[in-house]
Design a protein around this motif. Structure first.
Motif, PDB file in Angstrom:
ATOM      1  N   ILE A 165       1.098  -1.123  -0.102  1.00 25.75           N
ATOM      2  CA  ILE A 165       0.079   0.077  -0.091  1.00 25.75           C
ATOM      3  C   ILE A 165       0.699   1.319   0.432  1.00 25.75           C
ATOM      4  O   ILE A 165       1.810   1.154   1.080  1.00 25.75           O
ATOM      5  CB  ILE A 165      -1.074  -0.076   1.061  1.00 25.75           C
ATOM      6  CG1 ILE A 165      -1.630  -1.649   1.402  1.00 25.75           C
ATOM      7  CG2 ILE A 165      -1.750   0.975   1.874  1.00 25.75           C
ATOM      8  CD1 ILE A 165      -2.791  -1.550   1.987  1.00 25.75           C
ATOM      9  N   GLU A 166       1.347   2.332  -0.825  1.00 23.55           N
ATOM     10  CA  GLU A 166       1.556   3.480  -1.282  1.00 23.55           C
ATOM     11  C   GLU A 166       0.931   4.635  -0.666  1.00 23.55           C
ATOM     12  O   GLU A 166      -0.423   4.499  -1.432  1.00 23.55           O
ATOM     13  CB  GLU A 166       2.129   3.393  -2.782  1.00 23.55           C
ATOM     14  CG  GLU A 166       3.151   4.520  -2.929  1.00 23.55           C
ATOM     15  CD  GLU A 166       3.748   4.258  -4.221  1.00 23.55           C
ATOM     16  OE1 GLU A 166       4.538   3.870  -4.551  1.00 23.55           O
ATOM     17  OE2 GLU A 166       2.672   5.340  -5.214  1.00 23.55           O
ATOM     18  N   VAL A 167       1.144   5.334  -0.098  1.00 20.64           N
ATOM     19  CA  VAL A 167       0.434   6.909   1.025  1.00 20.64           C
ATOM     20  C   VAL A 167       1.439   7.536  -0.234  1.00 20.64           C
ATOM     21  O   VAL A 167       2.973   7.820  -0.267  1.00 20.64           O
ATOM     22  CB  VAL A 167       0.643   7.068   1.910  1.00 20.64           C
ATOM     23  CG1 VAL A 167       0.036   8.042   2.579  1.00 20.64           C
ATOM     24  CG2 VAL A 167      -0.356   5.462   2.867  1.00 20.64           C
ATOM     25  N   ARG A 168       0.826   8.549  -0.574  1.00 18.42           N
ATOM     26  CA  ARG A 168       2.048   9.747  -0.586  1.00 18.42           C
ATOM     27  C   ARG A 168       1.144  11.237  -0.802  1.00 18.42           C
ATOM     28  O   ARG A 168      -0.723  11.190  -0.385  1.00 18.42           O
ATOM     29  CB  ARG A 168       1.548   9.485  -2.410  1.00 18.42           C
ATOM     30  CG  ARG A 168       1.821   9.054  -3.534  1.00 18.42           C
ATOM     31  CD  ARG A 168       1.757   9.016  -5.077  1.00 18.42           C
ATOM     32  NE  ARG A 168       3.134   8.100  -5.389  1.00 18.42           N
ATOM     33  CZ  ARG A 168       3.880   7.905  -6.778  1.00 18.42           C
ATOM     34  NH1 ARG A 168       4.436   9.836  -6.470  1.00 18.42           N
ATOM     35  NH2 ARG A 168       4.231   7.566  -7.315  1.00 18.42           N
ATOM     36  N   SER A 169       1.359  11.767   0.206  1.00 19.03           N
ATOM     37  CA  SER A 169       1.032  12.931   1.077  1.00 19.03           C
ATOM     38  C   SER A 169       1.660  13.455   1.378  1.00 19.03           C
ATOM     39  O   SER A 169       2.856  13.846   0.721  1.00 19.03           O
ATOM     40  CB  SER A 169       0.620  12.484   2.654  1.00 19.03           C
ATOM     41  OG  SER A 169      -0.148  13.252   2.884  1.00 19.03           O
ATOM     42  N   GLN A 170       1.921  15.059   1.549  1.00 21.11           N
ATOM     43  CA  GLN A 170       1.804  16.105   2.180  1.00 21.11           C
ATOM     44  C   GLN A 170       2.666  15.736   3.582  1.00 21.11           C
ATOM     45  O   GLN A 170       2.649  15.684   4.405  1.00 21.11           O
ATOM     46  CB  GLN A 170       1.313  17.229   2.315  1.00 21.11           C
ATOM     47  CG  GLN A 170       2.238  18.963   2.674  1.00 21.11           C
ATOM     48  CD  GLN A 170       2.489  19.080   1.499  1.00 21.11           C
ATOM     49  OE1 GLN A 170       2.636  18.665   0.362  1.00 21.11           O
ATOM     50  NE2 GLN A 170       2.969  20.597   2.026  1.00 21.11           N
ATOM     51  N   ASP A 171       4.684  15.669   3.621  1.00 19.04           N
ATOM     52  CA  ASP A 171       4.480  15.497   4.962  1.00 19.04           C
ATOM     53  C   ASP A 171       5.147  16.686   6.087  1.00 19.04           C
ATOM     54  O   ASP A 171       4.606  17.738   5.163  1.00 19.04           O
ATOM     55  CB  ASP A 171       6.520  15.870   4.484  1.00 19.04           C
ATOM     56  CG  ASP A 171       7.475  15.026   5.435  1.00 19.04           C
ATOM     57  OD1 ASP A 171       6.795  13.986   5.975  1.00 19.04           O
ATOM     58  OD2 ASP A 171       8.178  15.194   5.825  1.00 19.04           O
ATOM     59  N   ALA A 172       4.872  15.321   6.818  1.00 21.70           N
ATOM     60  CA  ALA A 172       4.204  16.057   8.020  1.00 21.70           C
ATOM     61  C   ALA A 172       4.565  15.664   9.783  1.00 21.70           C
ATOM     62  O   ALA A 172       4.588  14.698   9.591  1.00 21.70           O
ATOM     63  CB  ALA A 172       3.172  16.647   8.115  1.00 21.70           C
ATOM     64  N   PRO A 173       4.890  16.069  10.012  1.00 20.56           N
ATOM     65  CA  PRO A 173       5.654  15.103  11.767  1.00 20.56           C
ATOM     66  C   PRO A 173       4.104  14.807  12.252  1.00 20.56           C
ATOM     67  O   PRO A 173       3.287  14.813  12.335  1.00 20.56           O
ATOM     68  CB  PRO A 173       5.613  17.082  13.024  1.00 20.56           C
ATOM     69  CG  PRO A 173       6.217  17.869  11.385  1.00 20.56           C
ATOM     70  CD  PRO A 173       5.285  18.441  10.864  1.00 20.56           C
ATOM     71  N   GLY A 174       4.474  13.390  12.748  1.00 23.22           N
ATOM     72  CA  GLY A 174       3.166  12.334  12.646  1.00 23.22           C
ATOM     73  C   GLY A 174       2.524  12.277  11.664  1.00 23.22           C
ATOM     74  O   GLY A 174       2.249  11.309  12.179  1.00 23.22           O
ATOM     75  N   LEU A 175       3.267  11.890  10.256  1.00 13.70           N
ATOM     76  CA  LEU A 175       2.989  11.454   9.799  1.00 13.70           C
ATOM     77  C   LEU A 175       2.778   9.935   9.343  1.00 13.70           C
ATOM     78  O   LEU A 175       1.649   9.026   9.226  1.00 13.70           O
ATOM     79  CB  LEU A 175       3.189  11.296   8.073  1.00 13.70           C
ATOM     80  CG  LEU A 175       2.628  10.929   6.850  1.00 13.70           C
ATOM     81  CD1 LEU A 175       1.041  11.370   7.201  1.00 13.70           C
ATOM     82  CD2 LEU A 175       3.320  11.539   5.808  1.00 13.70           C
ATOM     83  N   LEU A 176       4.076   9.601   9.742  1.00 17.82           N
ATOM     84  CA  LEU A 176       4.179   7.753   9.857  1.00 17.82           C
ATOM     85  C   LEU A 176       3.190   7.224  11.138  1.00 17.82           C
ATOM     86  O   LEU A 176       2.510   6.679  11.055  1.00 17.82           O
ATOM     87  CB  LEU A 176       5.420   7.746  10.031  1.00 17.82           C
ATOM     88  CG  LEU A 176       5.741   6.505  10.458  1.00 17.82           C
ATOM     89  CD1 LEU A 176       5.243   5.232   9.047  1.00 17.82           C
ATOM     90  CD2 LEU A 176       7.166   5.787  10.241  1.00 17.82           C
ATOM     91  N   PHE A 177       3.554   8.535  12.192  1.00 19.36           N
ATOM     92  CA  PHE A 177       1.991   7.968  13.451  1.00 19.36           C
ATOM     93  C   PHE A 177       1.015   7.854  12.972  1.00 19.36           C
ATOM     94  O   PHE A 177      -0.068   6.467  13.022  1.00 19.36           O
ATOM     95  CB  PHE A 177       2.409   8.163  14.545  1.00 19.36           C
ATOM     96  CG  PHE A 177       1.588   8.621  15.464  1.00 19.36           C
ATOM     97  CD1 PHE A 177       1.382   7.943  16.108  1.00 19.36           C
ATOM     98  CD2 PHE A 177       0.809   9.687  15.932  1.00 19.36           C
ATOM     99  CE1 PHE A 177       0.111   7.807  17.965  1.00 19.36           C
ATOM    100  CE2 PHE A 177      -0.599  10.197  16.638  1.00 19.36           C
ATOM    101  CZ  PHE A 177      -0.436   8.850  17.619  1.00 19.36           C
ATOM    102  N   ARG A 178       0.390   9.024  12.337  1.00 19.71           N
ATOM    103  CA  ARG A 178      -1.080   8.379  12.008  1.00 19.71           C
ATOM    104  C   ARG A 178      -1.616   7.541  10.837  1.00 19.71           C
ATOM    105  O   ARG A 178      -2.575   6.947  11.037  1.00 19.71           O
ATOM    106  CB  ARG A 178      -1.080   9.915  11.352  1.00 19.71           C
ATOM    107  CG  ARG A 178      -1.500  10.947  11.829  1.00 19.71           C
ATOM    108  CD  ARG A 178      -2.201  12.366  11.397  1.00 19.71           C
ATOM    109  NE  ARG A 178      -2.966  12.138  10.376  1.00 19.71           N
ATOM    110  CZ  ARG A 178      -3.808  12.967   9.697  1.00 19.71           C
ATOM    111  NH1 ARG A 178      -2.400  13.619   9.518  1.00 19.71           N
ATOM    112  NH2 ARG A 178      -5.048  13.176   9.313  1.00 19.71           N
ATOM    113  N   ILE A 179      -0.856   7.199  10.155  1.00 21.87           N
ATOM    114  CA  ILE A 179      -0.963   6.351   9.338  1.00 21.87           C
ATOM    115  C   ILE A 179      -0.527   5.094   9.858  1.00 21.87           C
ATOM    116  O   ILE A 179      -1.197   3.766   9.631  1.00 21.87           O
ATOM    117  CB  ILE A 179       0.654   5.772   7.909  1.00 21.87           C
ATOM    118  CG1 ILE A 179       0.285   7.061   7.438  1.00 21.87           C
ATOM    119  CG2 ILE A 179       0.266   4.308   7.150  1.00 21.87           C
ATOM    120  CD1 ILE A 179       1.197   7.355   6.244  1.00 21.87           C
ATOM    121  N   GLY A 180       0.300   5.415  11.117  1.00 24.97           N
ATOM    122  CA  GLY A 180      -0.315   3.441  11.714  1.00 24.97           C
ATOM    123  C   GLY A 180      -1.011   2.996  12.700  1.00 24.97           C
ATOM    124  O   GLY A 180      -1.321   1.936  13.201  1.00 24.97           O
TER     125      GLY A 180
END
Length: 815
Positions: free
Chosen positions: A746-761
């Protein structure tokens, strides 16, 4: 209402009438561009002349003079008024009173004013001390009062300028260079300053000053149109923003384009870039001519003394057939016949680039006017000269720009027209598409010793983004164009196929290395199938690095280089006949096993941090080794919520995740429980790394729920003010079912932001899927993250379930 009616209203009604007439003029849809600027200057002249006449009374020996842009009659809607109150030094009290009668009405209307009160002697003395004052006075124009006083000052200032030109022109050139260093190049900037950037309005004004010196002159063809186009854009920018700004900000470009009747912001930027490129090239040619003239003047008296008078002939040194060096430039030999020698433009360009010399303007224009088209396919010499030009390194840029300025590039390569001056709306890219292609060739020239076919590398570098001028995937379009171009310039069928493959897959290595699991055999086999041969892989590796280096600093790093080199090594092994290793067969290292046993024994997370600074195999170490990141090993007793907990703790500590791998470890016989091993590579956003003990303590709290990660991140975000900026496009989540046989990608393309990986996880955890590994890639403000996920039993997700997870994740990120 006619222009005469507007002026009469301004004269009859005083300042209020002028303001109304000015507003009416600026909102007229029928008048724009030079006619509106001239009408605005004339309207302002009439109003100021009325103020001068009313305030001067019986005062004689005084005049009102417009200088700078106002002196040139180039008044944009929010331009300031540059005014000089000139007087003969007689009745100074009356002059001071007149100044008040002039300046205060201007200020009362909210107009910006740059003013001075001087005698002719004071004006000349100030000009001698301040170059900017002198440049303004070169455009002095009489408005009211004693015409003879103004005329005598203009004559004296021009005479001073011409007499002092050998001293002042180098000073002006240095001023232009400092401004270019500070503001950048107008022809490449996404948010350019129309006035101050190199190739902007100040440079166009500097060229007028050089011409006024009679020492040298700029190439005039197209220069007036380029200046007019930049002024028109500035007018539209002033009207769109209501401010006296020269910076063409992203959020205002669509409105400015509409004001000018253009299709869109890209069309606007392309016109701006074309104008700036013309001004920049004219500046380069002009300053070279100034330097040549000044050197000639310095040397000539000594030569005349030695030779007993007479003008010595310029020395000419042969460089190639029909090409010679003269006065530090590359010119055509006297016997050269461009009309009979279609290879001459490429031969002259290659000779100039190899010698590190500029092509003379006269030579390029003569070639453009007389040379015959090359036959199809090109003769071998033409192809070899193109390769030599592309392989000459940094001097290639200036020579290429000289050919392009006179239309020779599009005659040689017609497909170039679609990428010429084409903007790239991506902050990672420093250049327009065409300049990026040349920069890539320059970078590739440093790698020609690494590959067996440097000619194919250089041509592929020139063509790799040629498809960006066409709709759809630029790599697919570019493959078709590259086949045609490579065949036209004379490569055989096999070489054409290699060039086309390089263009089609020029993003394959870096995208796969940063977004896919290299331990998955399907990943390596897919790349090997696309590349096809060791020779093509070698070329693609060099092209990948050259492309990234030519993009900008955010596109390449030691970390990316290490990942790409690792992928290339694995693909090389497959192309040599070796089967890729199965990750399930990979045994844990001693350190990983030690951490796992400790985590199982203590029932809590255990972690280790280790810096990585060694360059990857086959890569030369740099003088100041850039950290590849820090390897973070974490062993955690198997439990829900591990990925969001770890990602959240790292975000709280301002650690950027570059790669993330999760897997379950089999513990030795006799040891109960199951342990998750996380092997991540991280880097500090700024400052030093936190201590491992502190990370572990926060991770323990995040897993037991006593540390509210979401609240901590929200609190930190709230502490920083919101900045106005471009609205980012919405995130997009997609499924790549064929990317792996072991997991669903699953590939995610998004605006980078602090905590992005946390929200995805956290969203993936809520969807009850397990994350096998994560591959994080950030380019500027854009994040492209790939997650290898399975169901609870460790198998890939069914297609409909994978799509459902992707849609829910996308909704979460949009929310």
């Amino acid at each position: 209402m006619t222009g005469t009616d507007v002026r009469n209203e301004a004269e009859d009604s005083g300042p209020g009438g002028y303001a109304a007439a000015r507003l009416r003029l600026l909102t007229e849809e029928t008048r724009s561009g030079p006619p509106r600027r001239a009408a605005l200057a004339e309207l302002t002249d009439d109003w100021l002349a009325g103020l001068f006449t009313a305030g001067a009374g019986d005062l004689r020996g005084a005049s009102l003079v417009a200088v700078g842009g106002y002196g040139r009659g180039e008044l944009s809607p929010r331009s300031d008024l540059d005014l000089l109150l000139l007087h003969d030094g007689g009745d100074t009290k009356a002059v001071a009173a007149l100044a008040d009668r002039l300046w205060y009405p201007v200020w009362d209307l909210g107009l910006d004013l740059d003013h001075s009160v001087r005698t002719p002697a004071e004006a000349r003395r100030t000009a001698g001390e301040d170059l900017k004052v002198q440049l303004g006075l070169l455009d002095a124009r009489h408005i009211a009062g004693d015409l003879g006083l103004t005329a005598s000052l203009r004559t004296a200032v021009l005479a001073d300028w011409r007499n002092q030109a050998p001293k002042r022109l180098p000073e002006l050139q240095e001023l232009c260079a400092e401004r270019a260093e500070r503001q950048g190049e107008l022809q490449y900037l996404l948010e350019p300053d129309l006035k101050e950037a190199r190739g902007g309005l100040r440079d166009a004004t500097a060229l007028r000053a050089v011409a006024a010196s009679w020492l040298a002159d700029a190439p005039r063809e197209g220069l007036a149109d380029a200046r007019r186009r930049l002024l028109d854009v500035r007018d539209a920018l002033h009207l769109a923003t209501g401010r006296a700004t020269d910076r063409l900000a992203l959020q205002e470009q669509d409105q400015v384009a509409a004001e000018l009747g253009l299709l869109d912001a890209d069309t606007l930027l392309r016109q701006v870039y074309e104008a700036a490129r013309l001004v920049s090239y004219a500046s380069d040619v002009t300053w070279r001519e100034v330097g040549r003239v000044l050197r000639s003047r310095a040397v000539r008296p000594r030569l005349r003394a030695m030779l007993g008078g007479g003008k010595p002939a310029a020395e000419r040194s042969p460089l190639a057939e029909g090409v010679v060096e003269q006065d530090g430039e590359v010119v055509l030999a006297r016997a050269a016949r461009p009309e009979r020698d279609p290879v001459l433009p490429l031969r002259a360009a290659a000779a100039a680039a190899q010698a590190g010399l500029p092509l003379s303007l006269h030579a390029v224009r003569r070639l453009a006017a007389t040379v015959r088209p090359l036959p199809t396919p090109w003769p071998a010499e033409a192809r070899e000269q193109l390769v030599t030009l592309l392989g000459s390194g940094r001097p290639t840029v200036e020579v290429w720009e000289a050919l392009e300025a006179e239309g020779l590039i599009t005659r040689l390569l017609p497909d170039w027209e679609r990428v010429r001056c084409r903007p790239q709306r991506n902050a990672v890219h420093l250049w327009t598409v065409d300049r990026h292609l040349i920069e890539t060739a320059v970078r590739a020239s440093a790698f020609t010793r690494r590959v067996s076919r440097p000619d194919l590398l250089l041509v592929a570098a020139l063509l790799h983004d040629i498809g960006k001028g066409w709709p759809g995937d630029h790599s697919v379009a570019g493959e078709i164009i590259a086949k045609d171009v490579a065949a036209r310039i004379g490569f055989d069928r096999d070489d054409v196929s290699v060039v086309a493959t390089l263009v089609r897959h020029h993003l394959l290595l870096v995208e796969t290395a940063t977004r896919r699991d290299l331990d998955d055999p399907a990943t390596v086999r897919a790349v090997a199938a696309a590349v096809g041969s060791p020779g093509t892989l070698e070329l693609l590796h060099a092209l990948t690095e050259a492309d990234a280096l030519a993009t900008g600093p955010a596109a390449w790093s030691s970390w990316r280089a290490a990942l790409v080199t690792d992928l290339v090594d694995r693909v090389s092994a497959v192309l040599a006949g070796d089967a890729p290793a199965d990750p399930e067969d990979a045994a844990p290292t001693a350190e990983q096993e030690r951490l796992a046993l400790e985590a199982a024994a203590t029932g809590s997370p255990v972690l280790a941090l280790r810096a990585q600074t060694e360059p990857p195999a086959g890569q030369e170490p740099s003088g100041d080794p850039e950290p590849l990141g820090v390897e973070l090993l974490i062993a955690v007793p198997d439990q829900p919520g591990v990925l969001p907990a770890v990602a959240g703790v790292l975000a709280v500590h301002r650690l950027t995740v570059r790669t993330a791998e999760l897997r379950s470890l089999d513990l030795p016989d006799g040891v109960d429980g199951s342990v998750l091993l996380l092997a991540w590579r991280v880097a500090a956003e700024y400052g030093s790394l936190p201590q491992a003990a502190r990370l572990r303590a926060d991770l323990v709290r995040a897993l037991d729920g006593s540390l509210d990660i979401a609240a901590r991140l929200a609190e930190r975000d709230a502490a920083y003010p919101r900045r106005r900026g471009v609205v980012a496009p919405p995130p997009r989540v997609s499924v790549h079912p064929a990317a792996s046989r072991l997991a669903t990608v699953i590939e995610v393309r998004s605006q980078d932001a602090p905590g992005l990986l946390f929200r995805i996880g956290r969203a993936l955890e809520d969807a009850s899927v397990r994350v096998r590994s994560a591959h994080v890639s950030t380019l500027g403000a854009n994040a492209v993250d790939a997650f290898y996920v399975t169901g609870p039993e460790g198998a890939p997700l069914p297609g409909d379930e994978a799509e459902s997870v992707a849609r829910k994740l996308e909704e979460t990120l949009r929310g």
